[in-house]
Structure formats: C-alpha cells, structure tokens
Design a protein around this motif. Sequence first.
Motif, PDB file in Angstrom:
ATOM      1  N   LEU A 200       0.816  -1.206   0.000  1.00  0.00           N
ATOM      2  CA  LEU A 200       0.000   0.000   0.000  1.00  0.00           C
ATOM      3  C   LEU A 200       0.854   1.262   0.000  1.00  0.00           C
ATOM      4  N   SER A 201       2.013   1.196   0.654  1.00  0.00           N
ATOM      5  CA  SER A 201       2.864   2.383   0.758  1.00  0.00           C
ATOM      6  C   SER A 201       3.457   2.798  -0.581  1.00  0.00           C
ATOM      7  N   ARG A 202       3.401   1.899  -1.580  1.00  0.00           N
ATOM      8  CA  ARG A 202       3.934   2.227  -2.902  1.00  0.00           C
ATOM      9  C   ARG A 202       2.918   2.995  -3.743  1.00  0.00           C
ATOM     10  N   LEU A 203       1.693   3.102  -3.255  1.00  0.00           N
ATOM     11  CA  LEU A 203       0.663   3.812  -4.005  1.00  0.00           C
ATOM     12  C   LEU A 203       0.846   5.318  -3.842  1.00  0.00           C
ATOM     13  N   PRO A 204       0.385   6.105  -4.813  1.00  0.00           N
ATOM     14  CA  PRO A 204       0.487   7.566  -4.689  1.00  0.00           C
ATOM     15  C   PRO A 204      -0.450   8.098  -3.610  1.00  0.00           C
ATOM     16  N   HIS A 205      -0.075   9.217  -3.015  1.00  0.00           N
ATOM     17  CA  HIS A 205      -0.909   9.898  -2.028  1.00  0.00           C
ATOM     18  C   HIS A 205      -1.207   9.021  -0.813  1.00  0.00           C
ATOM     19  N   THR A 206      -0.231   8.207  -0.412  1.00  0.00           N
ATOM     20  CA  THR A 206      -0.378   7.403   0.799  1.00  0.00           C
ATOM     21  C   THR A 206       0.697   7.821   1.808  1.00  0.00           C
ATOM     22  N   TYR A 207       0.517   7.391   3.046  1.00  0.00           N
ATOM     23  CA  TYR A 207       1.414   7.795   4.127  1.00  0.00           C
ATOM     24  C   TYR A 207       2.026   6.567   4.782  1.00  0.00           C
ATOM     25  N   THR A 208       3.327   6.627   5.007  1.00  0.00           N
ATOM     26  CA  THR A 208       4.024   5.533   5.665  1.00  0.00           C
ATOM     27  C   THR A 208       5.044   6.131   6.638  1.00  0.00           C
TER      28      THR A 208
END
Length: 281
Positions: free
Chosen positions: A81-89
């Motif tokens: 999921l962290s590789r998706l755009p506009h996400t936070y990790t």
Amino acid sequence: TIDRALKVHSPEELKQTDVTRLIVQDGACIDLRTSGSMLVAGKTRSGKTTGIIALLIQAAQAGRDGHGSELMVIDPKQAELSRLPHTYTLDKNGEARGILEAMKQYAERIAIRQQYLNQLSEQKGDAVKWWDAGMHPSFLFIDEYVALRSLFPKRSSKEAPEYSLDEFDGLLRRIVTMGASAGCFAIISVAEASVQEGGLPAMIRSACSTKILFRPTLPEGRLMWDSEKLKDFPSRVYGPGDAWFSSTDGVHDNVSYVHFPVMQFAVYRALGELLEEYYRK
C-alpha cells in the motif's frame, strides 16, 4: 451459502451512482448515511486488504467534492500500500510523525466540514446532512492499526510534546466519534480481534458501527459482537473474501455472511491510478 459475490473485470463495474453507498455483494451494501467508521479484522491471506480496496475503489470513483474530501491511506508496514500515490508511511528514520500530521489534517478537515454544515443548518432552520450539501465521503484507512499504535512512545518528550501514544489515540477517537456527521469515516484494519495489551481500545471498538471479520471464527467473532448475535452461525470453513458483516443501517444490524467482490484485475494498480485521478481533479 448462496453465492452473491460480485465478479468484476474492471474498476468501473464497481462504480456506484449514489455516493452514500458502498456495495459489498449483491443485496448487501454499507449505507454511509446511517453507519459510522468501520472496524475490519482478518488474519493474513483472509482477503481483508483486498476487500477494503474494493470499498476504496468505489469511493475514489465518486471523485472529490468542493469541501476537501480525502482518501487517506496509511501503511505503517511500508508494504504494497505504501507504494501507491498519495499514501502515508513511516518517515526515513522509522518514526510516524508524518502519519500523525496527516491524521491531524484529517481531523481538522472534519471540523471545517462540520462548521460549514452548521452554517447551512442555521440558514435553513433545519439540519442539513453532508450528502444534501453536495459532499462526498472522506476515508482514513489505517492498515495494521496495532502495528502503527506500537510505534508511538507512551509518553511525550520535551523535544516532541505532541508525538505520543496519547496524541494518536486522541486524534483517532475524535475522528471515529465525530467524523460521520461530516461524511468522514475511518477504516481501521487489525490482524485479529484481540483484547490483549496493544489491541483495539474498547471505545474505538464500540464506536465503529460497521464491523467486518474476514475468514471468521467464532472465538474472534465473539470479540466483535455479542455471542447472542452469533448463536445461529454454523461451523464451516471460510476462504479468502468470506466475511461476517454488520452495519447499523436498520437492514444489516444482525451479523450476516457476505463475500466481498471478486476483482479480476490488478487491484493495486487500479487503486493507484484512481488515487492519482482523484487528487488531480
């Protein structure tokens, strides 16, 4: 045992005409006008994350509104999921300060949206709901909540007084209890319905009015629902995507068996493209 699962070959087949509804299967949906935030539990390979993505794909296709709607994805494990755009990790140093800041922004947006609704209500002389005001739903999806919660120090320091477990818990409590009236929801994902130390606080558990348990077992089910609601469930083997589901909408208050959409396309790529489009508009 009747198969009511939706089998779709493209994201467009999941698109809903009503922004207040998220389809789960044929004959079952989540009505966002009457439900609140969601608690989703399921062990590895239960279909939990894929099921949540099916809901996010629908929300993304509804598009943004003019009132700062968000689709905020938080992945503390720095996985797919962290590789998706506009996400936070996690930050580069392994801390979650960026995640906490994003949650603060989400909570602030709830307050702004609610203030706007209050102004409309005063002008009309009657309550104005978020969907009547032309708002679209906002979602904060926290993947692996327990893992994220474990990252925060139990006590704040002088150097970082706002970086603590209390701050995180307080923000999430505010989002879960106050967000629904402004069309803002949290989707809280946990690996298992645990009551152990570091598990889900009772207040958050009770405040989530939609509950989903993937590849369910009775012991886990009893941690999410009253035993009385599960007394008629037969013992059977469940597969990925199978779930028990309830939502306080007057239709799905009782726990029922559902199967989340079978998506025969690259789901992560599709969600990434939809997130790009969502924030481009």
